[in-house]
Write a protein that holds these residues in place. Structure first.
Motif, PDB file in Angstrom:
ATOM      1  N   ALA A  66      90.191  38.190  33.470  1.00  0.00           N
ATOM      2  CA  ALA A  66      89.660  38.359  34.829  1.00  0.00           C
ATOM      3  C   ALA A  66      88.309  39.070  34.786  1.00  0.00           C
ATOM      4  CB  ALA A  66      90.641  39.147  35.683  1.00  0.00           C
ATOM      5  N   HIS A  69      85.825  36.616  33.624  1.00  0.00           N
ATOM      6  CA  HIS A  69      85.491  35.691  34.720  1.00  0.00           C
ATOM      7  C   HIS A  69      84.517  36.333  35.702  1.00  0.00           C
ATOM      8  CE1 HIS A  69      89.178  32.804  34.410  1.00  0.00           C
ATOM      9  NE2 HIS A  69      88.314  32.685  33.429  1.00  0.00           N
ATOM     10  N   SER A  72      81.112  36.428  34.257  1.00  0.00           N
ATOM     11  CA  SER A  72      80.502  35.084  34.313  1.00  0.00           C
ATOM     12  C   SER A  72      80.017  34.775  35.722  1.00  0.00           C
ATOM     13  CB  SER A  72      81.517  34.012  33.920  1.00  0.00           C
ATOM     14  OG  SER A  72      81.966  34.243  32.630  1.00  0.00           O
ATOM     15  N   ALA A  73      80.859  35.122  36.710  1.00  0.00           N
ATOM     16  CA  ALA A  73      80.494  34.832  38.105  1.00  0.00           C
ATOM     17  C   ALA A  73      79.217  35.566  38.478  1.00  0.00           C
ATOM     18  CB  ALA A  73      81.631  35.230  39.036  1.00  0.00           C
ATOM     19  N   GLU A  76      76.264  33.831  36.814  1.00  0.00           N
ATOM     20  CA  GLU A  76      75.921  32.564  37.491  1.00  0.00           C
ATOM     21  C   GLU A  76      75.152  32.838  38.782  1.00  0.00           C
ATOM     22  OE1 GLU A  76      79.615  29.662  36.581  1.00  0.00           O
ATOM     23  OE2 GLU A  76      77.711  28.861  37.308  1.00  0.00           O
ATOM     24  N   THR A  77      75.558  33.901  39.478  1.00  0.00           N
ATOM     25  CA  THR A  77      74.846  34.252  40.715  1.00  0.00           C
ATOM     26  C   THR A  77      73.419  34.687  40.388  1.00  0.00           C
ATOM     27  OG1 THR A  77      76.969  35.001  41.549  1.00  0.00           O
ATOM     28  CG2 THR A  77      75.046  35.603  42.846  1.00  0.00           C
ATOM     29  N   LEU A  79      71.686  33.705  37.821  1.00  0.00           N
ATOM     30  CA  LEU A  79      70.931  32.495  37.456  1.00  0.00           C
ATOM     31  C   LEU A  79      70.360  31.845  38.704  1.00  0.00           C
ATOM     32  CD1 LEU A  79      73.005  30.573  34.742  1.00  0.00           C
ATOM     33  CD2 LEU A  79      71.043  32.034  34.419  1.00  0.00           C
ATOM     34  N   ASN A  80      71.144  31.839  39.765  1.00  0.00           N
ATOM     35  CA  ASN A  80      70.653  31.243  41.016  1.00  0.00           C
ATOM     36  C   ASN A  80      69.572  32.103  41.651  1.00  0.00           C
ATOM     37  OD1 ASN A  80      72.413  29.223  40.636  1.00  0.00           O
ATOM     38  ND2 ASN A  80      73.498  29.463  42.557  1.00  0.00           N
ATOM     39  N   PHE A 105      85.130  25.046  30.139  1.00  0.00           N
ATOM     40  CA  PHE A 105      84.870  25.506  31.503  1.00  0.00           C
ATOM     41  C   PHE A 105      83.689  26.474  31.581  1.00  0.00           C
ATOM     42  CE2 PHE A 105      89.138  23.881  31.659  1.00  0.00           C
ATOM     43  CZ  PHE A 105      89.180  23.215  32.870  1.00  0.00           C
ATOM     44  N   HIS A 106      83.098  26.778  30.428  1.00  0.00           N
ATOM     45  CA  HIS A 106      81.983  27.739  30.421  1.00  0.00           C
ATOM     46  C   HIS A 106      80.662  26.980  30.602  1.00  0.00           C
ATOM     47  CE1 HIS A 106      85.318  29.803  28.499  1.00  0.00           C
ATOM     48  NE2 HIS A 106      84.748  30.925  28.890  1.00  0.00           N
ATOM     49  N   GLN A 107      80.112  27.049  31.780  1.00  0.00           N
ATOM     50  CA  GLN A 107      78.931  26.224  32.059  1.00  0.00           C
ATOM     51  C   GLN A 107      77.629  27.020  32.130  1.00  0.00           C
ATOM     52  OE1 GLN A 107      79.293  24.249  35.869  1.00  0.00           O
ATOM     53  NE2 GLN A 107      78.883  26.123  36.993  1.00  0.00           N
TER      54      GLN A 107
END
Lengths: 214, 417
Positions: A66, A69, A72-73, A76-77, A79-80, A105-107
């Motif tokens: 968790a 995760h 990672s989340a 990813e945010t 990166l945006n 699942f790791h993108q």
């Protein structure tokens, strides 16, 4: 760019990730961006290093899935958040399909790869995580890309990559394929060597140099 | 096998107890019948800090102690733990009674949470992917809007130029008629004057030969008084100057008509030097105002396929910039060179030049270094479109600050549609 001269304490960023502190993470990255660091440096030296390290902590059972995760989340945010720096108006007439294999699942890695292509003006077709080989083959047929880029994070998924490559290379023998990702840190070279027109790119800098030369 | 499990577990009681006491997911608490807390593990304390009997919200401790027991089991189900003013948690618990002690044991079923976490993670990936797609599409929209705005401005400019062209063509046409009869009249006047002077000369000769002295004196007085000798010469000069002036006006009108070339919006084979000369007419006054030394060098009879009006516009834009860049008595040259398959039109000045930074932007729409209101910043971007897009040519720019600028148009002799 002064990024090669200045060093940053990535532990600080990594700790914010482990705490799940998005605001601090964002603050940290934006501070570096203001100091004229480029996207490649942030991706390779800050985000990638921290995530690799967190991945190792998970492997060593020091953190839960968790927590991984959540980290990672947050990345990813981020990166945006910096994506506006990636979008470029100068285009070249080249296309790439970027993807992860089935069950991968790791993108984040492939997203970074996608951004390097985009910064070089390529038209990017992003398929992302857990893409089936059939779906990938259909996209290649539809887009007719100059390059296919595949990222693999979990070594466990190497056999799936091999299956995917067998199919793609059989259907599109002349297609250039680039692979990379955390999975290759501890081997996997023997799998890659059996394919023609396939190149391994260990980091974003090498990928960027490759794109600038070709 | 299943029956052996409890027995097997009993063998591990010490280890299990030690694990449970430190575990954060499975809560254990033991109360006295009167509600005194005798033991609590860390999990229970995490669910409700300073854990005591009041932390049992549903069912309450009071309800539990009076509940009927079956084989020491008082309760089995969801037990809500917490404080009234905080977030509560339900655990799947069992409550037992052993004489005057009450044991509460249970944990959170995390299988749902794990499943939800996985789903949320995948959803987050999708959301971030969509967000990027939106950002990219937004950037593309913004870029399209910018291009649209530029195109709109260029169209407006082009409309203005078109209107100006119509006006020039209209004025040229209107002037042509009066100029024609003025020219005819001048020729007639010249003939009449010649006849008149011839008759006058004859008359003078006759007077000189046959007139009385008195008449000669009288005629001499009239001649001197009216300066007839001077007038005779001056009328000829006036007629000659008027003829030359009218011829010049005719040439200007013809050049203006050629420059506007409204009837030539299609590709046409033209004499490049002749076509370019009509552009020079437009800037002649400006060249004169600054006393600029201007040189024009072009081979005769160099025919190319082009859009004549548009090409004139492109040359004019560059010439106007060159005039603005040079000081008084500056130098500008316009030369045309023929290559095998192309022609090169070169405008060179010894004006103020420009920085590399500005040089990179000169073809950008709306870029101007001129004061606000005196330049639209569209001239060179239109020039670029005319040379690059319309004639499939190239533009080369060389410039050094305080030394000058050279702008070259290289266009194919044959432009395809």
């Amino acid at each position: 760019m002064n990024t090669t001269l200045k060093t940053y304490d990535t532990n600080e960023f990594q700790n914010y990730l482990l705490e799940g502190n998005y605001e601090k993470c964002s603050e940290y990255v934006n501070k570096i961006l203001k100091e004229d660091a480029d996207i490649k440096f942030i991706y390779d030296e800050i985000l990638k290093k921290s995530l690799y390290s967190i991945g190792e902590m998970w492997e060593a059972s020091k953190i839960t899935v968790a927590t991984e995760h959540l980290a990672s989340a947050i990345v990813e945010t981020i990166l945006n958040e910096v994506y506006f720096k990636v979008i470029t108006q100068s285009k070249v007439d080249k296309r790439v399909v970027v993807t992860c294999t089935e069950n991968e699942f790791h993108q984040i890695g492939i997203k970074m790869v996608s951004d390097i292509f985009q910064m070089n003006g390529w038209q990017v077709h992003f398929l992302g995580a857990n893409t089936s080989t059939d779906e990938l083959a259909q996209m290649i047929k539809k887009v007719n890309p100059d390059i296919l880029a595949i990222s693999l994070s979990i070594p466990f998924n190497l056999p799936t990559l091999e299956k995917t490559l067998d199919k793609i290379k059989s259907d599109f023998p002349d297609l250039f394929v680039l692979v990379g990702g955390q999975a290759f840190l501890h081997g996997g070279g023997e799998v890659l060597r059996k394919y023609k027109k396939l190149f391994y790119k260990p980091d974003l800098n090498e990928l960027d140099n490759f794109l600038k030369l070709n | 096998m299943q029956k052996d499990v409890p027995k097997l577990l009993i063998e591990w009681t010490d280890k299990l107890m030690s694990t449970f006491s430190e575990n954060n997911a499975f809560g254990i608490a033991i109360f006295s019948e009167l509600g005194h807390l005798l033991y609590v593990n860390s999990a229970m304390n995490k669910l409700c800090s300073n854990f005591d009997s009041t932390c049992l919200i549903n069912p309450t401790f009071e309800k539990l102690v009076v509940a009927e027991s079956y084989d020491s089991l008082l309760f089995s189900g969801f037990l809500t733990i917490g404080k009234m003013n905080t977030v509560n948690t339900s655990i799947e618990a069992k409550v037992y009674r052993d004489e005057d002690k009450i044991l509460i044991a249970g944990g959170i079923d995390v299988s749902d949470l794990i499943e939800h976490n996985k789903t949320m993670h995948l959803l987050n990936q999708k959301v971030t992917n969509l967000q990027r797609q939106l950002m990219q599409e937004k950037a593309e929209l913004e870029s399209t809007m910018k291009k649209l705005k530029e195109t709109q401005q260029m169209l407006i400019h082009s409309e203005k130029m078109n209107a100006l062209g119509h006006m020039i063509a209209g004025v040229a046409h209107e002037i042509n008629n009066p100029i024609a009869f003025v020219t005819n009249n001048l020729y007639q006047l010249e003939n009449n004057a010649t006849d008149f002077f011839d008759a006058y000369k004859e008359l003078e000769l006759e007077i000189e030969k046959n007139a009385t002295q008195e008449l000669k004196d009288f005629v001499g007085k009239i001649r001197d008084k009216n300066e007839l000798n001077y007038l005779t010469k001056d009328i000829s000069d006036i007629i000659n100057e008027s003829k030359s002036g009218v011829a010049r006006v005719k040439k200007i009108v013809e050049d203006l008509r050629k420059f506007s070339r409204l009837d030539e919006s299609e590709i046409k084979r033209i004499d490049l030097a002749e076509n370019t000369l009509s552009t020079l007419t437009i800037v002649k006054a400006e060249l004169g105002k600054k006393d600029i030394q201007f040189k024009f060098n072009a081979p005769d009879k160099l025919f190319i396929d082009c859009y004549p009006g548009q090409l004139n516009q492109a040359i004019l834009n560059v010439l106007v910039n060159a005039i603005q860049a040079v000081k008084n008595k500056g130098q500008i040259s316009l030369s045309i060179k023929e290559k095998e398959k192309s022609v090169c039109i070169i405008v060179e000045d010894n004006g103020c030049g420009m920085s590399q930074e500005n040089k990179a932007k000169i073809f950008d729409p709306f870029f101007t270094t001129k004061p606000v209101g005196s330049g639209t910043g569209l001239g060179l971007s239109i020039t670029y479109k005319i040379i690059h897009d319309l004639h499939k040519g190239q533009i080369e720019v060389e410039s050094v600050i305080d030394m000058g600028t050279v702008i070259k148009f290289i266009i194919p002799k044959e432009t395809s549609k």
